[in-house]
Design an enzyme around this catalytic site. Structure first.
Site, PDB file in Angstrom:
ATOM      1  N   TYR A   1      43.675  33.248  35.092  1.00 27.55           N
ATOM      2  CA  TYR A   1      42.993  34.065  35.950  1.00 27.55           C
ATOM      3  C   TYR A   1      42.469  33.785  37.149  1.00 27.55           C
ATOM      4  O   TYR A   1      42.379  34.315  38.135  1.00 27.55           O
ATOM      5  CB  TYR A   1      41.733  34.627  34.955  1.00 27.55           C
ATOM      6  CG  TYR A   1      40.808  35.502  35.507  1.00 27.55           C
ATOM      7  CD1 TYR A   1      41.609  37.299  35.589  1.00 27.55           C
ATOM      8  CD2 TYR A   1      39.799  35.573  35.888  1.00 27.55           C
ATOM      9  CE1 TYR A   1      40.914  38.096  36.020  1.00 27.55           C
ATOM     10  CE2 TYR A   1      38.905  36.575  36.227  1.00 27.55           C
ATOM     11  CZ  TYR A   1      39.166  37.792  36.347  1.00 27.55           C
ATOM     12  OH  TYR A   1      38.737  38.820  36.869  1.00 27.55           O
TER      13      TYR A   1
ATOM     14  N   GLY B   1      35.560  50.701  33.620  1.00 30.73           N
ATOM     15  CA  GLY B   1      34.846  49.445  34.308  1.00 30.73           C
ATOM     16  C   GLY B   1      34.522  49.849  35.931  1.00 30.73           C
ATOM     17  O   GLY B   1      34.087  50.661  36.179  1.00 30.73           O
ATOM     18  N   ILE B   2      34.749  48.806  36.589  1.00 28.15           N
ATOM     19  CA  ILE B   2      34.643  48.612  37.844  1.00 28.15           C
ATOM     20  C   ILE B   2      35.198  49.664  38.922  1.00 28.15           C
ATOM     21  O   ILE B   2      34.681  50.527  39.593  1.00 28.15           O
ATOM     22  CB  ILE B   2      34.677  47.086  38.668  1.00 28.15           C
ATOM     23  CG1 ILE B   2      33.553  46.169  38.155  1.00 28.15           C
ATOM     24  CG2 ILE B   2      34.692  47.281  40.164  1.00 28.15           C
ATOM     25  CD1 ILE B   2      33.971  44.862  38.338  1.00 28.15           C
TER      26      ILE B   2
END
Length: 258
Positions: free
Chosen positions: A152, A18-19
């Site tokens: 989150y 991912g990032i």
């Protein structure tokens, strides 16, 4: 590439996918030496094979204090020093309040918030005074309200606030601390959704003013700037990289209403 990070040594958590993976690839391309911490051993091997000697990979859990200390020390010993930290490790769930458990709350806070505090507390003494930077990966979930996202969102709001506090706490050492809040980014976290709906990215992109999902390279571009000497007078910033999502009008207007 322009070697904007030449001579820098970065430690990146959450770098196996991912990032974090996108940032690691860009940093190496920009001339940095990079140590990556991740959980997926297979993906770490693939990344190492792709990027070569300027990349060190370490498989481990950032919530394990002793293991984290050992990995930081290994990275420092391997490259000689560390002057850039990127805290990208994170997890997230969409959970209705009634179904969310304390175990899920504790795990989310441990990975997304506590591990950042622990990493910076351990590593800041070894960062080069006057020429170091820390980058935290937050989220637009810390800026806007989504349904079924309370755990989150709370964690990412904490990351954004920690950025400002760390920036002030470390300013006397001239260590810069900034954050990036990504919007909807095409990463493996959405793999299951894509299997269920191949048009998922297209549908999500339609909600964004720029009419597309972001990609890890979009975040890596911003990370490169914030960790480069070009941003030497920037600290305490949370840069939202979301195609304009958080700024769009959410209140419907009547046709003839001014």
């Amino acid at each position: 590439m322009s070697n904007r990070l030449s001579g820098k040594v970065a430690l990146i958590t959450g770098g196996s996918s991912g990032i974090g993976r996108g940032i690691a690839k860009r940093f190496v391309a920009e001339g940095a030496q990079v140590a990556v911490i991740g959980r997926d051993e297979r993906r770490l091997r693939e990344l190492k094979n792709e990027l070569g000697e300027n990349l060190q990979t370490m498989q481990g859990d950032v919530t394990n204090h002793e293991k984290l200390k050992d990995m930081i020390e290994d990275a420092k010993n391997n490259f000689g020093f560390i002057d850039t930290l990127v805290c990208s490790a994170g997890i997230g769930y969409r959970l209705p309040l009634q179904k969310a458990t304390l175990e899920e709350f504790d795990l989310t806070i441990s990975v997304n918030v506590r591990s950042i505090f622990d990493l910076i507390r351990i590593a800041e003494k070894d960062l080069k005074s006057g020429n170091s930077s820390i980058l935290l990966i937050s989220s637009i979930a810390g800026h806007v309200t989504f349904t079924d996202h309370v755990i989150y969102s709370a964690a990412k709001a904490a990351v954004t606030k920690m950025t400002a506090n760390f920036a002030i706490d470390l300013a006397d050492k001239c260590i810069r601390v900034n954050a990036i809040s990504p919007g909807f980014i095409e990463t493996p976290i959405f793999d299951q959704r894509l299997k269920q709906d191949p048009d998922f990215f297209k549908k999500m992109g339609s909600l964004v003013p720029l009419k597309r999902m972001g990609v890890p390279e979009d975040i890596a571009n911003a990370a490169t700037f914030l960790c480069s000497d070009e941003a030497s007078y920037i600290t305490g910033v949370d840069l939202v990289v979301d195609g304009g999502y958080v700024h769009q009008g959410l209140l419907p207007m009547k046709k003839n209403q001014n």
